[in-house]
Design a protein around this motif. Structure first.
Motif, PDB file in Angstrom:
ATOM      1  N   TRP A 162     -15.597   1.560  14.133  1.00 46.86           N
ATOM      2  CA  TRP A 162     -15.270   2.980  14.308  1.00 46.86           C
ATOM      3  C   TRP A 162     -15.674   3.460  15.693  1.00 46.86           C
ATOM      4  O   TRP A 162     -14.915   4.167  16.358  1.00 46.86           O
ATOM      5  N   TYR A 163     -16.857   3.050  16.139  1.00 45.60           N
ATOM      6  CA  TYR A 163     -17.315   3.457  17.468  1.00 45.60           C
ATOM      7  C   TYR A 163     -16.454   2.822  18.561  1.00 45.60           C
ATOM      8  O   TYR A 163     -16.157   3.456  19.584  1.00 45.60           O
ATOM      9  N   VAL A 164     -16.048   1.573  18.361  1.00 48.79           N
ATOM     10  CA  VAL A 164     -15.169   0.919  19.336  1.00 48.79           C
ATOM     11  C   VAL A 164     -13.843   1.670  19.434  1.00 48.79           C
ATOM     12  O   VAL A 164     -13.322   1.904  20.540  1.00 48.79           O
ATOM     13  N   LEU A 222     -10.204   5.376  22.380  1.00 47.32           N
ATOM     14  CA  LEU A 222      -9.425   6.615  22.411  1.00 47.32           C
ATOM     15  C   LEU A 222      -9.886   7.522  23.551  1.00 47.32           C
ATOM     16  O   LEU A 222      -9.072   8.146  24.237  1.00 47.32           O
ATOM     17  N   LEU A 223     -11.204   7.593  23.771  1.00 41.67           N
ATOM     18  CA  LEU A 223     -11.736   8.417  24.857  1.00 41.67           C
ATOM     19  C   LEU A 223     -11.373   7.855  26.226  1.00 41.67           C
ATOM     20  O   LEU A 223     -11.278   8.596  27.207  1.00 41.67           O
ATOM     21  N   SER A 224     -11.164   6.544  26.284  1.00 44.48           N
ATOM     22  CA  SER A 224     -10.805   5.914  27.559  1.00 44.48           C
ATOM     23  C   SER A 224      -9.339   6.104  27.906  1.00 44.48           C
ATOM     24  O   SER A 224      -8.892   5.660  28.962  1.00 44.48           O
ATOM     25  N   GLY A 225      -8.581   6.734  26.988  1.00 44.80           N
ATOM     26  CA  GLY A 225      -7.177   7.023  27.285  1.00 44.80           C
ATOM     27  C   GLY A 225      -6.179   6.211  26.503  1.00 44.80           C
ATOM     28  O   GLY A 225      -4.970   6.373  26.694  1.00 44.80           O
ATOM     29  N   MET A 226      -6.639   5.313  25.636  1.00 43.86           N
ATOM     30  CA  MET A 226      -5.710   4.519  24.851  1.00 43.86           C
ATOM     31  C   MET A 226      -5.029   5.406  23.813  1.00 43.86           C
ATOM     32  O   MET A 226      -5.682   6.187  23.124  1.00 43.86           O
TER      33      MET A 226
END
Length: 236
Positions: free
Chosen positions: A91-93, A98-102
Motif C-alpha cells: 500500500w505504501y509503495v 502515485l505521488l511520484s506522478g504515476m
C-alpha cells in the motif's frame, strides 16, 4: 483489552480477505464506484492504519519477546515478521508511486490490491495452532533445504534433457504458410533435422521452434510437468 484487540484484528483480517474477493466482482465494484476514494479505498486506508500500528508495536516489543530472541531484527526476518511487513508495504509503495506522478489504472490497482489476499496469513499471529506448525518447519529446516535443493536439481536436470532432445522436434516447429509441411525433395517444414537447418534453407524467421527453444522455455514446461499437468499435447 488484549482479548478484544485479538478479536478485532482477526475480524479485520477476515474482512480484508472478503473485500478482495468481493471487489473482484465487476458488478459490485461498479456499484460501489471504482473511482479513487471509494469505499474499498477508504476501508483499505483504515486497515493499513491498524496493520501498521500492530507491526510497529510488535517490532518495538520484540526486545522483550523470547520467540524473537529479544531482537527486533530477528522478528522482522521471521515468517510472522515478513507476513506483517508484506501486509502493509504494498500500500505504501502504491502511494509513493502515485505521488511520484504515476497514473492510477485498473491493472496497477489490481496488482497492489491482490496482495491483500495474503493478509490471511496474519491469522497465524493470533492462532496458537499455526505457531506449532511454524515450530515444526523450523525444526525441519535442514531437511526442507535438502529437499528443496534436490527439487531444483531435478527441475534443472530435466529441463536440460528436454532442451537437448526436444529443441529440434519437428512437432513443435512452425513454418511460414508458403512452406509445405512435407516435400518430395525433403525441403518441407518437418523434413529438416533441426529448425536451424530449416531457417538456413528458407531464411530467418521462416521456421520457428515454438517449444523447448531455450533453457528458460524448457524449465517452464518442466515445472508444469512436475506439477502433474502436461503443457503440450502431441496428437501425431
Amino acid at each position: 483489552g488484549s482479548r478484544f484487540f485479538r478479536a478485532f484484528m482477526i475480524a479485520l483480517i477476515v474482512s480484508n480477505v472478503i473485500a478482495v474477493l468481493v471487489e473482484s466482482v465487476p458488478e459490485i465494484n461498479r456499484y460501489v464506484g471504482n473511482q479513487p476514494g471509494n469505499f474499498f479505498d477508504s476501508f483499505e486506508a483504515v486497515s493499513i492504519f491498524f496493520f501498521t500500528l500492530e507491526y510497529t508495536l510488535r517490532v518495538f516489543s520484540a526486545r522483550k519477546n523470547l520467540e524473537a530472541l529479544y531482537s527486533p531484527w530477528v522478528y522482522c526476518t521471521t515468517f510472522f515478521g515478513i507476513v506483517d511487513f508484506l501486509s502493509t508495504a504494498p500500500w505504501y509503495v502504491e502511494q509513493i508511486l502515485l505521488l511520484s506522478g504515476m497514473s492510477e489504472n485498473n491493472d496497477t490497482a489490481t496488482i497492489f490490491r491482490v496482495f491483500r489476499i495474503f493478509r490471511i496469513l496474519q491469522l497465524e499471529d493470533f492462532l496458537v495452532g499455526f505457531r506449532k506448525i511454524d515450530n515444526v518447519f523450523r525444526a525441519s529446516r535442514d531437511v526442507l533445504k535438502a529437499t528443496g535443493l534436490m527439487a531444483v536439481i531435478i527441475w534443472v536436470g530435466c529441463g536440460a534433457l528436454f532442451f537437448i532432445f526436444e529443441q529440434s522436434n519437428p512437432n513443435f516447429r512452425q513454418c511460414d504458410a508458403s512452406i509445405p509441411l512435407r516435400s518430395k525433395h525433403d525441403t518441407g517444414c518437418y523434413d529438416f533435422e533441426s529448425t536451424a537447418a530449416c531457417e538456413a534453407h528458407y531464411g530467418d524467421g521462416m521456421c520457428v521452434q515454438s517449444s523447448f527453444s531455450n533453457m528458460p522455455d524448457s524449465l517452464y514446461y518442466v515445472a508444469v510437468f512436475l506439477g502433474g499437468e502436461w503443457g503440450l499435447v502431441d496428437f501425431t
